[in-house]
Design a protein around this motif. Structure first.
Motif, PDB file in Angstrom:
ATOM      1  N   ALA A  70     -16.832  -3.816 -11.750  1.00 16.92           N
ATOM      2  CA  ALA A  70     -17.813  -4.787 -10.489  1.00 16.92           C
ATOM      3  C   ALA A  70     -16.288  -6.021 -10.444  1.00 16.92           C
ATOM      4  O   ALA A  70     -16.641  -7.393 -10.764  1.00 16.92           O
ATOM      5  CB  ALA A  70     -18.765  -5.049 -10.598  1.00 16.92           C
ATOM      6  N   ASP A  71     -14.894  -5.814 -10.669  1.00 18.48           N
ATOM      7  CA  ASP A  71     -14.487  -6.895 -10.034  1.00 18.48           C
ATOM      8  C   ASP A  71     -13.012  -6.879  -9.472  1.00 18.48           C
ATOM      9  O   ASP A  71     -13.307  -6.232  -8.532  1.00 18.48           O
ATOM     10  CB  ASP A  71     -13.268  -6.598 -11.688  1.00 18.48           C
ATOM     11  N   LYS A  72     -13.410  -7.938  -8.842  1.00 20.62           N
ATOM     12  CA  LYS A  72     -12.703  -9.109  -7.885  1.00 20.62           C
ATOM     13  C   LYS A  72     -11.116  -8.604  -7.992  1.00 20.62           C
ATOM     14  O   LYS A  72     -10.799  -8.216  -6.405  1.00 20.62           O
ATOM     15  CB  LYS A  72     -13.085 -10.525  -7.603  1.00 20.62           C
ATOM     16  N   HIS A  73     -10.917  -8.214  -8.674  1.00 26.85           N
ATOM     17  CA  HIS A  73      -9.527  -8.146  -8.538  1.00 26.85           C
ATOM     18  C   HIS A  73      -9.015  -6.185  -8.089  1.00 26.85           C
ATOM     19  O   HIS A  73      -7.913  -5.932  -7.884  1.00 26.85           O
ATOM     20  CB  HIS A  73      -8.785  -7.531 -10.278  1.00 26.85           C
ATOM     21  N   ALA A  74     -10.256  -5.828  -7.809  1.00 25.90           N
ATOM     22  CA  ALA A  74     -10.241  -4.335  -7.651  1.00 25.90           C
ATOM     23  C   ALA A  74     -10.185  -4.228  -6.153  1.00 25.90           C
ATOM     24  O   ALA A  74     -10.012  -3.156  -5.089  1.00 25.90           O
ATOM     25  CB  ALA A  74     -10.997  -3.354  -8.564  1.00 25.90           C
ATOM     26  N   ILE A  75     -10.805  -5.447  -5.242  1.00 35.89           N
ATOM     27  CA  ILE A  75     -11.546  -5.640  -3.867  1.00 35.89           C
ATOM     28  C   ILE A  75     -10.407  -4.914  -2.973  1.00 35.89           C
ATOM     29  O   ILE A  75     -10.193  -3.763  -2.569  1.00 35.89           O
ATOM     30  CB  ILE A  75     -11.390  -6.249  -3.264  1.00 35.89           C
ATOM     31  N   GLU A  76      -8.827  -5.174  -3.284  1.00 32.58           N
ATOM     32  CA  GLU A  76      -8.041  -4.466  -2.219  1.00 32.58           C
ATOM     33  C   GLU A  76      -7.527  -3.355  -2.629  1.00 32.58           C
ATOM     34  O   GLU A  76      -7.434  -2.651  -1.267  1.00 32.58           O
ATOM     35  CB  GLU A  76      -6.842  -5.729  -2.630  1.00 32.58           C
ATOM     36  N   GLY A  77      -7.496  -2.764  -3.256  1.00 32.55           N
ATOM     37  CA  GLY A  77      -7.311  -1.571  -3.576  1.00 32.55           C
ATOM     38  C   GLY A  77      -8.809  -0.689  -2.778  1.00 32.55           C
ATOM     39  O   GLY A  77      -8.249   0.292  -2.183  1.00 32.55           O
ATOM     40  N   LEU A  78     -10.114  -1.047  -3.456  1.00 30.26           N
ATOM     41  CA  LEU A  78     -10.813  -0.062  -2.926  1.00 30.26           C
ATOM     42  C   LEU A  78     -10.750  -0.315  -1.405  1.00 30.26           C
ATOM     43  O   LEU A  78     -11.443   0.704  -0.637  1.00 30.26           O
ATOM     44  CB  LEU A  78     -12.225  -0.995  -3.507  1.00 30.26           C
ATOM     45  N   SER A  79     -10.622  -1.341  -0.915  1.00 28.53           N
ATOM     46  CA  SER A  79     -10.661  -1.563   0.529  1.00 28.53           C
ATOM     47  C   SER A  79      -9.658  -0.699   1.048  1.00 28.53           C
ATOM     48  O   SER A  79     -10.098   0.012   2.353  1.00 28.53           O
ATOM     49  CB  SER A  79     -10.096  -3.186   0.470  1.00 28.53           C
ATOM     50  N   GLU A  80      -8.407  -0.666   0.735  1.00 24.66           N
ATOM     51  CA  GLU A  80      -7.289   0.264   1.524  1.00 24.66           C
ATOM     52  C   GLU A  80      -7.786   2.191   1.513  1.00 24.66           C
ATOM     53  O   GLU A  80      -7.620   2.271   2.231  1.00 24.66           O
ATOM     54  CB  GLU A  80      -5.898   0.097   0.352  1.00 24.66           C
ATOM     55  N   LYS A  81      -8.646   1.510   0.269  1.00 26.52           N
ATOM     56  CA  LYS A  81      -8.574   3.238   0.161  1.00 26.52           C
ATOM     57  C   LYS A  81      -9.936   3.624   1.241  1.00 26.52           C
ATOM     58  O   LYS A  81      -9.907   4.639   1.628  1.00 26.52           O
ATOM     59  CB  LYS A  81      -9.153   3.645  -1.099  1.00 26.52           C
ATOM     60  N   LEU A  82     -10.347   2.527   0.974  1.00 24.34           N
ATOM     61  CA  LEU A  82     -11.474   3.059   2.440  1.00 24.34           C
ATOM     62  C   LEU A  82     -11.598   3.475   3.372  1.00 24.34           C
ATOM     63  O   LEU A  82     -11.985   3.977   4.827  1.00 24.34           O
ATOM     64  CB  LEU A  82     -12.773   1.692   1.954  1.00 24.34           C
ATOM     65  N   LYS A  83     -10.367   2.460   4.243  1.00 23.64           N
ATOM     66  CA  LYS A  83     -10.024   2.698   5.553  1.00 23.64           C
ATOM     67  C   LYS A  83      -9.046   4.342   4.896  1.00 23.64           C
ATOM     68  O   LYS A  83      -8.218   4.353   6.762  1.00 23.64           O
ATOM     69  CB  LYS A  83      -9.118   1.205   5.488  1.00 23.64           C
ATOM     70  N   ASP A  84      -8.494   4.338   4.531  1.00 30.51           N
ATOM     71  CA  ASP A  84      -8.143   5.524   4.606  1.00 30.51           C
ATOM     72  C   ASP A  84      -8.706   6.925   4.728  1.00 30.51           C
ATOM     73  O   ASP A  84      -9.278   7.243   4.104  1.00 30.51           O
ATOM     74  CB  ASP A  84      -6.844   6.021   3.134  1.00 30.51           C
ATOM     75  N   MET A  85      -8.413   6.840   6.854  1.00 28.16           N
ATOM     76  CA  MET A  85      -9.433   7.877   6.722  1.00 28.16           C
ATOM     77  C   MET A  85      -8.526   9.140   6.371  1.00 28.16           C
ATOM     78  O   MET A  85      -9.008  10.301   7.099  1.00 28.16           O
ATOM     79  CB  MET A  85      -9.302   8.288   9.046  1.00 28.16           C
ATOM     80  N   SER A  86      -7.478  10.104   6.384  1.00 23.55           N
ATOM     81  CA  SER A  86      -6.954  10.781   5.457  1.00 23.55           C
ATOM     82  C   SER A  86      -7.793  11.555   4.652  1.00 23.55           C
ATOM     83  O   SER A  86      -7.789  12.559   4.544  1.00 23.55           O
ATOM     84  CB  SER A  86      -5.211  10.662   5.539  1.00 23.55           C
ATOM     85  N   ASP A  87      -7.991  11.014   4.134  1.00 24.52           N
ATOM     86  CA  ASP A  87      -8.621  10.890   2.216  1.00 24.52           C
ATOM     87  C   ASP A  87     -10.176  11.241   2.915  1.00 24.52           C
ATOM     88  O   ASP A  87     -10.910  11.570   3.374  1.00 24.52           O
ATOM     89  CB  ASP A  87      -9.274  10.170   1.139  1.00 24.52           C
ATOM     90  N   ASP A  88      -9.995  12.126   1.695  1.00 21.54           N
ATOM     91  CA  ASP A  88     -11.848  12.988   1.408  1.00 21.54           C
ATOM     92  C   ASP A  88     -12.907  11.960   1.463  1.00 21.54           C
ATOM     93  O   ASP A  88     -12.947  11.421   0.639  1.00 21.54           O
ATOM     94  CB  ASP A  88     -11.844  14.158   0.272  1.00 21.54           C
ATOM     95  N   PRO A  89     -13.739  12.486   2.084  1.00 23.42           N
ATOM     96  CA  PRO A  89     -15.733  11.839   2.428  1.00 23.42           C
ATOM     97  C   PRO A  89     -15.700  11.155   0.994  1.00 23.42           C
ATOM     98  O   PRO A  89     -16.309   9.782   0.922  1.00 23.42           O
ATOM     99  CB  PRO A  89     -15.585  12.144   2.864  1.00 23.42           C
ATOM    100  N   MET A  90     -15.545  12.160  -0.409  1.00 21.90           N
ATOM    101  CA  MET A  90     -16.019  11.814  -1.093  1.00 21.90           C
ATOM    102  C   MET A  90     -15.453  10.329  -1.703  1.00 21.90           C
ATOM    103  O   MET A  90     -16.572   9.521  -2.908  1.00 21.90           O
ATOM    104  CB  MET A  90     -16.253  13.306  -1.882  1.00 21.90           C
ATOM    105  N   VAL A  91     -14.479  10.299  -1.519  1.00 20.28           N
ATOM    106  CA  VAL A  91     -13.560   9.392  -2.512  1.00 20.28           C
ATOM    107  C   VAL A  91     -13.801   8.124  -1.591  1.00 20.28           C
ATOM    108  O   VAL A  91     -13.920   6.190  -2.256  1.00 20.28           O
ATOM    109  CB  VAL A  91     -12.140   9.689  -2.397  1.00 20.28           C
ATOM    110  N   ARG A  92     -14.127   8.104  -0.568  1.00 18.29           N
ATOM    111  CA  ARG A  92     -13.977   7.055   0.719  1.00 18.29           C
ATOM    112  C   ARG A  92     -15.158   6.256   0.550  1.00 18.29           C
ATOM    113  O   ARG A  92     -15.573   5.158   0.018  1.00 18.29           O
ATOM    114  CB  ARG A  92     -13.695   6.946   2.238  1.00 18.29           C
ATOM    115  N   HIS A  93     -16.016   7.176   0.289  1.00 13.02           N
ATOM    116  CA  HIS A  93     -17.986   6.401  -0.255  1.00 13.02           C
ATOM    117  C   HIS A  93     -17.996   6.464  -1.404  1.00 13.02           C
ATOM    118  O   HIS A  93     -18.744   5.365  -1.394  1.00 13.02           O
ATOM    119  CB  HIS A  93     -18.695   7.931   0.196  1.00 13.02           C
ATOM    120  N   GLU A  94     -17.600   6.763  -1.842  1.00 12.71           N
ATOM    121  CA  GLU A  94     -17.583   6.184  -3.309  1.00 12.71           C
ATOM    122  C   GLU A  94     -16.929   4.617  -3.587  1.00 12.71           C
ATOM    123  O   GLU A  94     -17.536   3.369  -4.058  1.00 12.71           O
ATOM    124  CB  GLU A  94     -16.736   7.049  -5.099  1.00 12.71           C
ATOM    125  N   CYS A  95     -15.833   4.922  -2.521  1.00  9.99           N
ATOM    126  CA  CYS A  95     -15.209   3.481  -2.958  1.00  9.99           C
ATOM    127  C   CYS A  95     -15.523   2.506  -1.909  1.00  9.99           C
ATOM    128  O   CYS A  95     -15.903   1.174  -2.355  1.00  9.99           O
ATOM    129  CB  CYS A  95     -13.832   3.059  -1.981  1.00  9.99           C
TER     130      CYS A  95
END
Length: 305
Positions: free
Chosen positions: A222-247
Motif C-alpha cells: 500500500a505504498d504510493k510509490h507503486a501507484i504509477e506502475g499499478l495504474s499503467e498495468k490496469l490500463k493495459d487492456m491486452s493483459d490478462d484480466p486476473m492481472v488487471r483486477h489485482e492491480c
C-alpha cells in the motif's frame, strides 16, 4: 488467526449479507472479511456456501479467505472447487492456492493431477502449492510475513541484497517458486528500490499468475510509490484480466486521492471482473482515505442496527 466472539444469530446475519446476491458486492466483501476475522468452522461453513454464486470475483475471494483462515474444515470444499470444471479458472486457481496454504501432505496427489493441465495459470498454481507444502514439511526456514498473511512461498532469509532479489524475480530461468520467494522478500524490504523492482516485474511476460501475485504484493505494501506502475498495468487492456483486477484492488489499498480518480475511470471496463474489482477497490479506498477504523465492519453494523 485469532477468532472473534459472536453469537449464532450475529453469525447468521453476517452470512445473510454475504450470500444475498441482492446486496452490493461491496457490502458482501465486507461481510466476507468479517467472517474471515471471526474464523472457526461455523464461519468457514457459511463462506463455503458462497461458491454457488455467479460472481467470479466473489468466489475467487472466498477461496482466498479460506486459505488465510487456516481451518482444515475448508479443505473438502476447496478440493471440490479445484476439480469443478464448471468453475472459472480464476476461482479454481485460488482454490488450489488455498489448498497449498493449508499445507497438508494429503493434498499432494490431487495437486499433482494438475501439473500438466492445459491452463498455465492452474498448472503453475498447483506447482507452487505442491512446493509450498513440501517446503512446510521439510523444516526449511524462511522469513515470516510481516503482513500476517499465509503466502504461497516463504521469503528468503535476510541474506540477499535488493539487486540479487530483483535478478531472481525477473529471471524466467529461475523456478517460479524461487521467483515468488524473491517477490515476498522484496515486499518485506519495502524500500523504494524494492518497490521499483516489483513494478518492473509487472512486465514479466512469461506468467500472468506471477504478474497477478506481484500486484497483490504491491497492494499489501500500500505504498504510493507503486501507484504509477499499478495504474499503467490496469490500463493495459491486452493483459490478462486476473492481472488487471489485482492491480485495481492494490490501488484501492493505497491512501491517496489519485487512486480514486484512476479506479473511477474503469467502472465501465469491458471485463466484468475488472469492473467489479474497481467497485470493491473504491470502497476499500474510501475506508483508507477517510481513515475508518476497519474495512471488515459488518459485525459492528449489525450490533448498532
Amino acid at each position: 488467526m485469532a477468532t472473534l466472539t459472536v453469537t449464532e444469530d450475529e453469525l447468521q446475519k453476517i452470512g445473510h449479507v454475504l450470500l444475498n446476491s441482492e446486496n452490493s458486492l461491496a457490502e458482501r466483501f465486507r461481510a466476507l472479511f468479517t467472517l474471515m476475522n471471526i474464523n472457526g468452522p461455523d464461519a468457514v461453513k457459511i463462506i463455503c456456501e458462497g461458491f454457488k454464486d455467479s460472481s467470479e470475483l466473489l468466489k475467487h475471494e472466498l477461496a482466498f479467505c479460506l486459505g488465510q483462515m487456516q481451518d482444515l474444515t475448508a479443505l473438502p470444499t476447496l478440493e471440490e472447487v479445484l476439480e469443478d470444471k464448471n468453475q472459472p479458472i480464476i476461482v479454481r486457481h485460488e482454490a488450489g492456492e488455498a489448498i497449498g496454504a493449508l499445507g497438508q501432505m494429503e493434498s499432494l496427489p490431487l495437486l499433482n493431477k494438475y501439473l500438466d493441465h492445459e491452463s498455465k495459470v492452474l498448472k503453475q498454481t498447483c506447482e507452487l502449492a505442491v512446493m509450498r507444502i513440501k517446503h512446510v514439511h521439510s523444516n526449511q526456514l524462511g522469513s515470516d510475513s510481516p503482513f500476517s498473511s499465509v503466502d504461497p512461498a516463504p521469503a528468503f532469509n535476510k541474506d540477499k541484497t535488493c539487486k540479487e532479489l530483483k535478478d531472481i524475480l525477473l529471471d524466467p530461468e529461475q523456478t517460479l517458486f524461487d521467483r515468488y520467494r524473491a517477490m515476498f522478500s522484496l515486499r518485506n524490504i519495502s524500500t523504494p528500490e524494492a518497490i521499483d523492482a516489483l513494478v518492473k516485474g509487472l512486465d514479466c511476460d512469461d506468467s500472468a499468475l506471477f504478474r497477478h501475485e506481484i500486484a497483490y504484493v504491491l497492494g499489501q505494501m500500500a505504498d504510493k510509490h507503486a501507484i504509477e506502475g499499478l495504474s499503467e498495468k490496469l490500463k493495459d487492456m491486452s493483459d490478462d484480466p486476473m492481472v488487471r483486477h489485482e492491480c485495481a484492488e492494490a490501488l484501492g489499498a493505497v491512501d491517496d486521492p489519485r487512486c480514486k480518480e484512476i479506479l473511477s475511470k474503469h467502472l465501465t471496463d469491458n471485463d466484468l471482473i475488472v469492473k467489479q474489482s474497481c467497485e470493491i477497490a473504491l470502497d476499500m479506498n474510501e475506508c483508507e482515505t477517510q481513515h475508518q477504523f476497519q474495512y471488515a465492519d459488518t459485525l459492528e453494523k449489525i450490533r448498532i442496527s
